[in-house]
Scaffold this motif. Structure first.
Motif, PDB file in Angstrom:
ATOM      1  N   LEU A 119       8.203  -3.422  -3.564  1.00 38.31           N
ATOM      2  CA  LEU A 119       7.046  -2.827  -2.638  1.00 38.31           C
ATOM      3  C   LEU A 119       7.020  -1.211  -2.638  1.00 38.31           C
ATOM      4  CD1 LEU A 119       8.301  -4.917   0.575  1.00 38.31           C
ATOM      5  CD2 LEU A 119       6.246  -4.937  -0.512  1.00 38.31           C
ATOM      6  N   ALA A 120       8.172  -0.592  -2.723  1.00 36.79           N
ATOM      7  CA  ALA A 120       8.277   0.791  -2.807  1.00 36.79           C
ATOM      8  C   ALA A 120       7.446   1.272  -4.190  1.00 36.79           C
ATOM      9  CB  ALA A 120       9.668   1.476  -2.834  1.00 36.79           C
ATOM     10  N   LEU A 121       7.689   0.779  -5.187  1.00 36.27           N
ATOM     11  CA  LEU A 121       6.863   1.123  -6.440  1.00 36.27           C
ATOM     12  C   LEU A 121       5.444   1.144  -6.229  1.00 36.27           C
ATOM     13  CD1 LEU A 121       8.736  -1.025  -9.300  1.00 36.27           C
ATOM     14  CD2 LEU A 121       8.918   1.182  -8.668  1.00 36.27           C
ATOM     15  N   GLY A 122       4.965  -0.105  -5.583  1.00 35.98           N
ATOM     16  CA  GLY A 122       3.353   0.224  -5.313  1.00 35.98           C
ATOM     17  C   GLY A 122       2.929   1.009  -4.372  1.00 35.98           C
ATOM     18  N   THR A 123       3.515   1.102  -3.263  1.00 39.98           N
ATOM     19  CA  THR A 123       3.362   2.326  -2.231  1.00 39.98           C
ATOM     20  C   THR A 123       3.673   3.833  -2.754  1.00 39.98           C
ATOM     21  OG1 THR A 123       3.425   2.659   0.101  1.00 39.98           O
ATOM     22  CG2 THR A 123       5.554   2.734  -0.813  1.00 39.98           C
ATOM     23  N   LEU A 128       9.036   0.439   6.109  1.00 40.52           N
ATOM     24  CA  LEU A 128       9.826   1.627   6.595  1.00 40.52           C
ATOM     25  C   LEU A 128      10.875   1.785   5.592  1.00 40.52           C
ATOM     26  CD1 LEU A 128      10.313   1.574  10.641  1.00 40.52           C
ATOM     27  CD2 LEU A 128       8.534   2.528   9.119  1.00 40.52           C
ATOM     28  N   GLU A 129      11.650   0.860   5.185  1.00 40.80           N
ATOM     29  CA  GLU A 129      12.585   0.879   4.042  1.00 40.80           C
ATOM     30  C   GLU A 129      12.028   1.339   2.884  1.00 40.80           C
ATOM     31  OE1 GLU A 129      15.672  -2.281   3.690  1.00 40.80           O
ATOM     32  OE2 GLU A 129      15.542  -2.481   5.765  1.00 40.80           O
ATOM     33  N   ALA A 130      10.861   0.662   2.272  1.00 40.16           N
ATOM     34  CA  ALA A 130      10.048   0.857   1.252  1.00 40.16           C
ATOM     35  C   ALA A 130       9.594   2.548   1.227  1.00 40.16           C
ATOM     36  CB  ALA A 130       9.049  -0.059   0.812  1.00 40.16           C
ATOM     37  N   ILE A 181      15.459   5.287  -7.342  1.00 43.77           N
ATOM     38  CA  ILE A 181      16.672   5.718  -7.107  1.00 43.77           C
ATOM     39  C   ILE A 181      17.035   5.685  -5.496  1.00 43.77           C
ATOM     40  CG2 ILE A 181      18.072   8.070  -6.468  1.00 43.77           C
ATOM     41  CD1 ILE A 181      17.290   8.844  -9.243  1.00 43.77           C
ATOM     42  N   GLY A 182      15.871   5.959  -4.622  1.00 44.76           N
ATOM     43  CA  GLY A 182      15.586   5.821  -3.410  1.00 44.76           C
ATOM     44  C   GLY A 182      15.968   4.201  -2.785  1.00 44.76           C
TER      45      GLY A 182
END
Length: 342
Positions: free
Chosen positions: A76-80, A273-275, A298-299
């Motif tokens: 999810l974080a990669l996309g956002t 929120l975590e992402a 890393i995050g």
């Protein structure tokens, strides 16, 4: 003055100007690398602390558990990351992921589609959600916060409506859970989902650093007006980037449902929120124009390690939520400090 002297003088001025322009650029790259190093150092400190706090932390199985926990949030974080680099935000990725999981249940359990077709349709459904967000933001001009907040609520509601407020189990397609849980390393519990996460990290890094999508994402986030004046179709590229982010949401929905072997329509709240926190901890600015995939990874690992370590040392669930909230506040505050010093 002779023409040769004029030419030499002009070349000298141009060289000096180039040197002056290169200086801030090099400093910005150095500052970005330093932020990644600080994030990596923070991850190491967290690992060392929990290793001393519990003998059960630094084991092969637990480290794999951390990677597994980081997989869904990390994707999810990669996309956002792409969206935030443009100066946007996407609050719908958590409930959108759940909605995609529910649709996987519809495709595979209710409609009986083959596994490959159901998985592909789920990922494309995530892209459709991203496309709708992109239309709302880039075509209709709705602020990203409001547009994606609306999508967050819509996705949460439709997940409940379509599933009848009950989990959808993949009993008829037991191989579906292998997508996330199948161990691919003999003698070690190393899930396929983690390998998929690694592949997506490489793909996202190449997209951001080596393709026109990444270049325009940075350009739009740095100065959208100037990018538009240079002839770039900003609307189209925002639409593309939100759709790309939706593909990651769809894949995360597949992996999340596969891990649980069920689609849980009531989950997902808080994952966005975590992402976003993972993205900001990794050095991507909420104001846009700056970020990296390495920092985001890393995050995501910091968030997963923190949650895992707190659970291992028996910190109550409510205090785990407090700790995650504090990390999010610190990450946003540090981003504000970086912007002030830039």
């Amino acid at each position: 003055m002779s023409p040769t002297s004029l030419t030499t003088s002009e070349n000298g001025s141009a060289a000096a100007g180039s040197a002056l322009d290169a200086g801030p650029a090099r400093f910005a790259r150095l500052r970005g690398s330093l932020q990644q190093l600080l994030a990596a150092a923070s991850l190491i400190v967290i690992v060392v602390f929990f290793s001393f706090a519990s003998s059960h932390f630094f084991t092969a199985n637990n480290l794999v558990s951390i990677l597994t926990a980081a997989t869904v949030t990390g994707i999810l974080a990669l996309g956002t990351t792409f969206v935030i680099i443009t100066g946007g935000i996407d609050l719908s990725i958590g409930t959108g992921m759940v909605f995609c999981g529910v649709m996987a249940g519809v495709f595979l359990t209710y409609w009986g589609w083959p596994l490959w077709a159901g998985v592909a349709a789920t990922v494309l459904f995530g892209a459709l959600l991203g496309l709708i967000n992109g239309v709302n933001v880039s075509v209709l001009g709705i602020p990203p916060f409001i547009a994606t907040l609306g999508m967050m609520l819509i996705a949460a509601g439709l997940s409940l409506v379509i599933s009848g407020t009950k989990p959808i189990y993949f009993n008829d397609t037991p191989e579906f859970q292998d997508i996330m849980n199948l161990s691919i390393v003999p003698g070690l519990r190393f899930p396929m989902g983690v390998a998929i996460f690694v592949v997506m990290i490489v793909a996202a890094a190449l997209l951001l650093s080596r393709t026109i999508v990444g270049r325009y994402a940075f350009s739009i986030g740095s100065n959208e007006a100037a990018t538009a004046l240079s002839g770039v179709n900003v609307r189209r590229w925002k639409l593309t980037i939100y759709t790309l982010s939706g593909l990651f949401v769809g894949l995360a929905g597949v992996l999340s449902a596969s891990r649980l072997s069920s689609a849980q329509p009531t989950g997902g709240m808080g994952l966005e929120l975590e992402a976003i926190a993972a993205v900001v901890i990794g050095g991507t600015s909420l104001q846009g124009g700056k970020g990296s995939i390495v920092g985001t990874v890393i995050g995501a690992l910091i968030m997963a390690t923190l949650t895992n370590g707190l659970r291992i040392i028996s910190v109550p669930q409510e205090w785990q939520s407090v700790a995650v909230g504090v990390v999010i506040l610190i990450a946003v505050y540090l981003d504000m400090l970086r912007r002030r010093r830039a």
